[in-house]
Design a protein around this motif. Structure first.
Motif, PDB file in Angstrom:
ATOM      1  N   UNK A   1      -4.384 -27.581 -57.202  1.00  0.00           N
ATOM      2  CA  UNK A   1      -4.824 -26.335 -56.576  1.00  0.00           C
ATOM      3  C   UNK A   1      -6.316 -26.299 -56.303  1.00  0.00           C
ATOM      4  N   UNK A   2      -6.887 -27.436 -55.969  1.00  0.00           N
ATOM      5  CA  UNK A   2      -8.330 -27.565 -55.830  1.00  0.00           C
ATOM      6  C   UNK A   2      -8.748 -27.763 -54.376  1.00  0.00           C
ATOM      7  N   UNK A   3      -9.868 -27.138 -54.004  1.00  0.00           N
ATOM      8  CA  UNK A   3     -10.535 -27.399 -52.728  1.00  0.00           C
ATOM      9  C   UNK A   3     -11.923 -27.936 -53.050  1.00  0.00           C
ATOM     10  N   UNK A   4     -12.290 -29.060 -52.456  1.00  0.00           N
ATOM     11  CA  UNK A   4     -13.615 -29.642 -52.661  1.00  0.00           C
ATOM     12  C   UNK A   4     -14.296 -29.844 -51.313  1.00  0.00           C
ATOM     13  N   UNK A   5     -15.535 -29.387 -51.197  1.00  0.00           N
ATOM     14  CA  UNK A   5     -16.272 -29.436 -49.931  1.00  0.00           C
ATOM     15  C   UNK A   5     -17.711 -29.835 -50.229  1.00  0.00           C
ATOM     16  N   UNK A   6     -18.244 -30.782 -49.477  1.00  0.00           N
ATOM     17  CA  UNK A   6     -19.660 -31.119 -49.561  1.00  0.00           C
ATOM     18  C   UNK A   6     -20.179 -31.279 -48.146  1.00  0.00           C
ATOM     19  N   UNK A   7     -21.235 -30.550 -47.833  1.00  0.00           N
ATOM     20  CA  UNK A   7     -21.827 -30.580 -46.501  1.00  0.00           C
ATOM     21  C   UNK A   7     -23.271 -31.055 -46.608  1.00  0.00           C
ATOM     22  N   UNK A   8     -23.604 -32.096 -45.848  1.00  0.00           N
ATOM     23  CA  UNK A   8     -24.980 -32.578 -45.800  1.00  0.00           C
ATOM     24  C   UNK A   8     -25.360 -32.818 -44.350  1.00  0.00           C
ATOM     25  N   UNK A   9     -26.532 -33.406 -44.120  1.00  0.00           N
ATOM     26  CA  UNK A   9     -27.067 -33.495 -42.755  1.00  0.00           C
ATOM     27  C   UNK A   9     -27.372 -34.916 -42.331  1.00  0.00           C
ATOM     28  N   UNK A  10     -26.929 -35.911 -43.106  1.00  0.00           N
ATOM     29  CA  UNK A  10     -27.306 -37.292 -42.820  1.00  0.00           C
ATOM     30  C   UNK A  10     -26.120 -38.066 -42.260  1.00  0.00           C
ATOM     31  N   UNK A  11     -26.309 -38.602 -41.067  1.00  0.00           N
ATOM     32  CA  UNK A  11     -25.253 -39.331 -40.370  1.00  0.00           C
ATOM     33  C   UNK A  11     -24.779 -40.533 -41.168  1.00  0.00           C
ATOM     34  N   UNK A  12     -23.465 -40.705 -41.233  1.00  0.00           N
ATOM     35  CA  UNK A  12     -22.897 -41.882 -41.883  1.00  0.00           C
ATOM     36  C   UNK A  12     -23.182 -43.119 -41.037  1.00  0.00           C
ATOM     37  N   UNK A  13     -23.452 -44.240 -41.710  1.00  0.00           N
ATOM     38  CA  UNK A  13     -23.784 -45.460 -40.993  1.00  0.00           C
ATOM     39  C   UNK A  13     -22.589 -46.310 -40.613  1.00  0.00           C
ATOM     40  N   UNK A  14     -21.385 -45.919 -40.997  1.00  0.00           N
ATOM     41  CA  UNK A  14     -20.187 -46.697 -40.710  1.00  0.00           C
ATOM     42  C   UNK A  14     -19.006 -46.102 -41.453  1.00  0.00           C
ATOM     43  N   UNK A  15     -17.868 -46.824 -41.498  1.00  0.00           N
ATOM     44  CA  UNK A  15     -16.674 -46.270 -42.127  1.00  0.00           C
ATOM     45  C   UNK A  15     -16.718 -46.233 -43.650  1.00  0.00           C
ATOM     46  N   UNK A  16     -17.692 -46.891 -44.290  1.00  0.00           N
ATOM     47  CA  UNK A  16     -17.779 -46.810 -45.742  1.00  0.00           C
ATOM     48  C   UNK A  16     -18.407 -45.482 -46.140  1.00  0.00           C
ATOM     49  N   UNK A  17     -18.036 -44.964 -47.306  1.00  0.00           N
ATOM     50  CA  UNK A  17     -18.459 -43.631 -47.707  1.00  0.00           C
ATOM     51  C   UNK A  17     -19.823 -43.673 -48.399  1.00  0.00           C
ATOM     52  N   UNK A  18     -20.742 -42.768 -48.037  1.00  0.00           N
ATOM     53  CA  UNK A  18     -22.077 -42.766 -48.631  1.00  0.00           C
ATOM     54  C   UNK A  18     -22.040 -42.462 -50.124  1.00  0.00           C
ATOM     55  N   UNK A  19     -23.123 -42.848 -50.809  1.00  0.00           N
ATOM     56  CA  UNK A  19     -23.208 -42.649 -52.254  1.00  0.00           C
ATOM     57  C   UNK A  19     -23.106 -41.179 -52.639  1.00  0.00           C
ATOM     58  N   UNK A  20     -23.693 -40.287 -51.836  1.00  0.00           N
ATOM     59  CA  UNK A  20     -23.620 -38.859 -52.154  1.00  0.00           C
ATOM     60  C   UNK A  20     -22.183 -38.374 -52.164  1.00  0.00           C
ATOM     61  N   UNK A  21     -21.390 -38.787 -51.170  1.00  0.00           N
ATOM     62  CA  UNK A  21     -19.978 -38.388 -51.138  1.00  0.00           C
ATOM     63  C   UNK A  21     -19.242 -38.910 -52.364  1.00  0.00           C
ATOM     64  N   UNK A  22     -19.461 -40.159 -52.673  1.00  0.00           N
ATOM     65  CA  UNK A  22     -18.758 -40.766 -53.806  1.00  0.00           C
ATOM     66  C   UNK A  22     -19.122 -40.070 -55.115  1.00  0.00           C
ATOM     67  N   UNK A  23     -20.412 -39.757 -55.274  1.00  0.00           N
ATOM     68  CA  UNK A  23     -20.819 -39.061 -56.494  1.00  0.00           C
ATOM     69  C   UNK A  23     -20.249 -37.649 -56.549  1.00  0.00           C
ATOM     70  N   UNK A  24     -20.181 -36.990 -55.399  1.00  0.00           N
ATOM     71  CA  UNK A  24     -19.586 -35.650 -55.362  1.00  0.00           C
ATOM     72  C   UNK A  24     -18.102 -35.716 -55.703  1.00  0.00           C
ATOM     73  N   UNK A  25     -17.387 -36.661 -55.123  1.00  0.00           N
ATOM     74  CA  UNK A  25     -15.954 -36.795 -55.426  1.00  0.00           C
ATOM     75  C   UNK A  25     -15.740 -37.125 -56.900  1.00  0.00           C
ATOM     76  N   UNK A  26     -16.597 -37.979 -57.443  1.00  0.00           N
ATOM     77  CA  UNK A  26     -16.478 -38.334 -58.855  1.00  0.00           C
ATOM     78  C   UNK A  26     -16.688 -37.085 -59.729  1.00  0.00           C
TER      79      UNK A  26
END
Length: 384
Positions: free
Chosen positions: A352-377
């Motif tokens: 029953x969880x919703x998780x959202x993270x919004x930032x302003x830095x364009x991703x450099x490719x299909x791999x996920x940025x460190x900020x996203x990974x740390x937020x998901x963790x």
């Protein structure tokens, strides 16, 4: 364990991006933090109501709108789309994915609504961007990082698309992005109304998504964040200022990535999905439609061919679905996606969880940025 503010601040304090907003909601409990500023100049502090270019987390919203039309009987999943998108009536297909764009064969089956919803229409990005048939998607259709003022109006865009061959036969594999833009055009042509108008009436207004749109009006520009990419020196380099490309309506409202929104607006949409289509006592979608949206429709071979795009994930309608536990944050059934402007939003029905993270830095490719990974963790560690 670091708290949410520390998780975000760790990246912002390094000067890699000016700010971010993170939100983790379970039931009535909402944890939300805003750190940094709306731009590198520090014009204003980041707020919980700051507005971001949400890029590809637009896709689940547009898929939900298509499902509304399916429920109303105005279209059906197995309908060929050529009756509304005649430009796709007789598409050609490159003989092999690596073939030149003029080495083509006819499509062996029509493109259907189901193909569009599942990103299996034959148009889009594969894991190998060097294939000849990919180049015109970037040059003629302006696919890639969002640039709303550069894309032609829908009729001209569709005419250009009709001259580009499919990478594979309709229904034969998953390709990224263009199917969602086609969903937006489909909605407008089926309803006879502009996509922004339909979404506002049928989704944004009922859900209270007051800051979600394809344009930021002048009286909200003070809450609109600037948008950056990583520059040659490693710091943020401006791509679009608050008064830039989203300050006037686009000719082509992109169903693949054109919306701006806030964390709380996307939360309203996510909670509607968690409640199986109900919000504020109003039925938006049936439970069956929501389950169809949030279920994986790809075979193991289709998932493998997607490469880094779908590591450990399948694809539903408009978003990815976790099917393997490859990282601590993967939960089978977690549905959502990421945006190339540095955004991510998911729902996890089992918790029953919703998780959202919004930032302003364009991703450099299909791999996920460190900020996203740390937020998901962090979000995974907060599970009950």
């Amino acid at each position: 364990m670091a708290d949410l503010r520390d998780t975000l601040e760790t990246h912002v304090s390094k000067g890699l991006l000016p700010g971010a907003v993170g939100l983790v909601a379970r039931g009535d409990r909402i944890e939300v933090e805003a750190v940094g500023s709306v731009d590198v100049e520090g014009t204003a502090p980041m707020g919980r109501d700051s507005i971001f270019r949400i890029a590809s987390i637009t896709k689940p919203i547009v898929a939900a709108a298509v499902m509304m039309l399916v429920e109303e009987g105005r279209i059906a999943l197995d309908d060929p789309v050529e009756q509304w998108l005649p430009e796709l009536a007789s598409p050609s297909v490159v003989r092999t994915p690596a073939a030149p764009v003029d080495d083509v064969v006819p499509a062996v089956r029509p493109i259907t609504v189901f193909h569009l919803l599942g990103s299996r229409a034959g148009y889009g990005f594969p894991s190998d961007f060097s294939l000849p048939a990919v180049a015109p998607l970037l040059s003629e259709l302006k696919q890639g990082p969002p640039q709303p003022q550069s894309v032609p109006a829908p009729d001209a865009w569709m005419a250009a698309l009709s001259r580009i061959p499919l990478l594979h036969q309709p229904g034969d594999g998953w390709l990224y992005n263009i199917s969602s833009d086609l969903q937006g055009v489909l909605i407008a042509r089926v309803t006879g109304r502009p996509l922004p108008e339909f979404l506002a009436e049928r989704l944004f207004e009922p859900l209270g998504m007051a800051d979600t749109a394809f344009v930021v009006p002048a009286d909200k520009l003070d809450r609109f964040t600037a948008y950056y990419r990583t520059g040659p020196e490693g710091g943020p380099e401006l791509v679009d200022a608050a008064d830039g490309q989203w300050s006037s309506p686009p000719a082509f409202p992109s169903g693949a990535g054109g919306l701006v929104s806030t964390a709380h607006d996307w939360l309203a949409f996510g909670r509607m999905l968690l409640a199986e289509g109900t919000a504020a006592g109003r039925r938006m979608l049936t439970p069956a439609s929501v389950r169809q949206m949030t279920a994986n429709h790809l075979s193991p071979s289709e998932r493998r061919s997607a490469g880094l795009f779908l590591d450990g994930m399948g694809w539903g309608f408009g978003g990815a679905v976790d099917v393997e536990i490859v990282e601590p944050w993967n939960v089978p059934g977690r549905y959502g996606w990421v945006g190339g402007t540095g955004t991510t939003a998911h729902i996890t029905p089992s918790t029953g969880t919703v998780t959202i993270m919004l930032s302003q830095l364009e991703m450099g490719g299909p791999s996920f940025p460190a900020l996203m990974r740390d937020f998901w963790r962090y979000a995974a560690e907060r599970r009950p």
